[in-house]
Design an enzyme around this catalytic site. Structure first.
Site, mmCIF file in Angstrom:
data_model
loop_
_atom_site.group_PDB
_atom_site.id
_atom_site.type_symbol
_atom_site.label_atom_id
_atom_site.label_comp_id
_atom_site.label_asym_id
_atom_site.label_seq_id
_atom_site.Cartn_x
_atom_site.Cartn_y
_atom_site.Cartn_z
ATOM 1 N N HIS A 22 0.862 -1.368 0.186
ATOM 2 C CA HIS A 22 -0.142 0.007 0.092
ATOM 3 C C HIS A 22 0.870 1.102 -0.002
ATOM 4 O O HIS A 22 0.636 2.037 -0.664
ATOM 5 C CB HIS A 22 -0.899 0.045 1.164
ATOM 6 C CG HIS A 22 -2.098 -0.595 0.946
ATOM 7 N ND1 HIS A 22 -2.206 -1.965 0.697
ATOM 8 C CD2 HIS A 22 -3.503 -0.363 1.403
ATOM 9 C CE1 HIS A 22 -3.475 -2.339 0.404
ATOM 10 N NE2 HIS A 22 -4.193 -1.500 0.939
ATOM 11 N N HIS B 205 0.660 -2.332 9.088
ATOM 12 C CA HIS B 205 1.927 -2.354 8.808
ATOM 13 C C HIS B 205 2.930 -2.106 10.039
ATOM 14 O O HIS B 205 2.389 -1.046 10.757
ATOM 15 C CB HIS B 205 2.284 -1.918 7.389
ATOM 16 C CG HIS B 205 1.999 -2.540 6.315
ATOM 17 N ND1 HIS B 205 2.306 -3.828 5.703
ATOM 18 C CD2 HIS B 205 0.912 -2.221 5.374
ATOM 19 C CE1 HIS B 205 1.792 -4.299 4.803
ATOM 20 N NE2 HIS B 205 0.795 -3.354 4.371
#
Length: 328
Positions: A209, A290
């Protein structure tokens, strides 16, 4: 920001500035005693680029200080908070912006770039050299995106890196399936692993992403920036190395043939809207998804692609002759 004017690039017969070529004599541009390397961004570009690491830091700090984020469990396997414990709507992987924008982010990047390419008068008329070089830059960045996330003579580089750092596919669907877990080591991509109910675990997984959002919005910003600087009469010279080894400054100048252009109404608004939404989703990714290292490596891999296409040609005349530079 310096307002000193630089000599303009010679005009072609159609009224458009002639493309900057490797053979252009250094006397047509202003030589500079500035020691800044041609491979480095200008002050304006550096300010723009610094927004990305600042955004990642800001989002990561928010995830630490926010009571809702700190109290919500985090799943390392899914790299996110479980849906039932998500501290925000944007912390859910199925939020509408993630599903219909980020997941198909390169479609929106391509759409915004195409709108700018078609409607920006600075590219010249018809199949001009500037327009062809812009397409080549877009194609080069797209190939980098594909190599990292889609395919690279087999599994993409992001999955190859995961396996090289000790990762593998583990079947987690049920206890009986776990008996055949060793067989699933042969699933070389995250997509194939998840398709059979496995978990992609054990290695370093670059944040796809972060990579996509920075690469896509960076492409749009670096292409659009010259149109904005011309519109606002900003001057921020880019240093280039000529074929004869001399270094010169090239800046975006006010073009008398484009006095009536309104770039923010034709193409630029679309590009800026997509880039702004990408920045927002980058902030949400930094806040809710993340680890620090996964986000940092996503940033580095995205920057490496942008640098190769937009900054390396400034110091390599042969490459610049093919890819050109936005706005020149």
């Amino acid at each position: 920001m310096s307002q000193r004017r630089k000599p303009t690039v010679p005009s072609a017969a159609n009224g458009q500035p002639a493309p900057l070529t490797a053979g252009m004599p250094a006397s047509s541009m202003r030589a500079s005693s500035n020691a800044r390397s041609p491979f480095f961004p200008t002050r304006l570009e550096a300010l723009l680029i610094s927004i990305y690491p600042a955004t990642l830091v800001l989002g990561s700090i928010f995830s630490i200080v926010s009571p809702a984020s700190r109290s919500a469990p985090y799943s390392a396997a899914s790299q996110s908070h479980p849906p039932e414990f998500a501290p925000s709507y944007f912390a859910q992987k199925k939020n509408v912006f993630n599903v219909y924008f980020v997941k198909v982010g390169w479609f929106w990047t391509t759409l915004a770039f195409s709108m700018f390419l078609i409607f920006n008068p600075g590219h010249g008329a018809g199949l001009s050299t500037r327009r062809i070089q812009a397409v080549l830059r877009y194609a080069s960045v797209t190939l980098w995106w594909m190599a990292i996330t889609q395919w690279f003579f087999g599994p993409p580089l992001i999955d190859r890196g995961f396996r090289l750092t000790g990762g593998q596919c583990e079947l987690m669907r049920d206890a009986d399936a776990r008996a055949g877990m060793s067989d699933t080591r042969e699933f070389f991509t995250a997509a194939a692993c998840k398709a059979v109910g496995g978990a992609w675990k054990g290695g370093h997984d670059i944040s796809g992403h972060v990579f996509l959002l920075i690469l896509g919005s960076g492409l749009l910003w670096l292409e659009v920036l010259p149109a904005l600087t011309r519109s606002e009469e900003l001057r921020d010279g880019r240093r280039i190395m000529l074929k004869d080894g001399k270094v010169a400054n090239v800046s975006v100048e006010k073009d008398p043939h484009l006095e009536n252009e309104k770039p923010t109404k034709k193409g630029v608004k679309t590009a800026l809207t997509v880039a702004a939404l990408m920045w927002w989703m980058l902030l949400m990714t930094a806040a809710y998804f993340h680890t620090w290292l996964e986000k940092f490596t996503g940033l580095l891999v995205a920057f490496s692609g942008l640098w190769t296409v937009y900054f390396l040609p400034r110091g390599v005349p042969q490459l610049r002759a093919v890819l050109g530079m936005p706005g020149v």
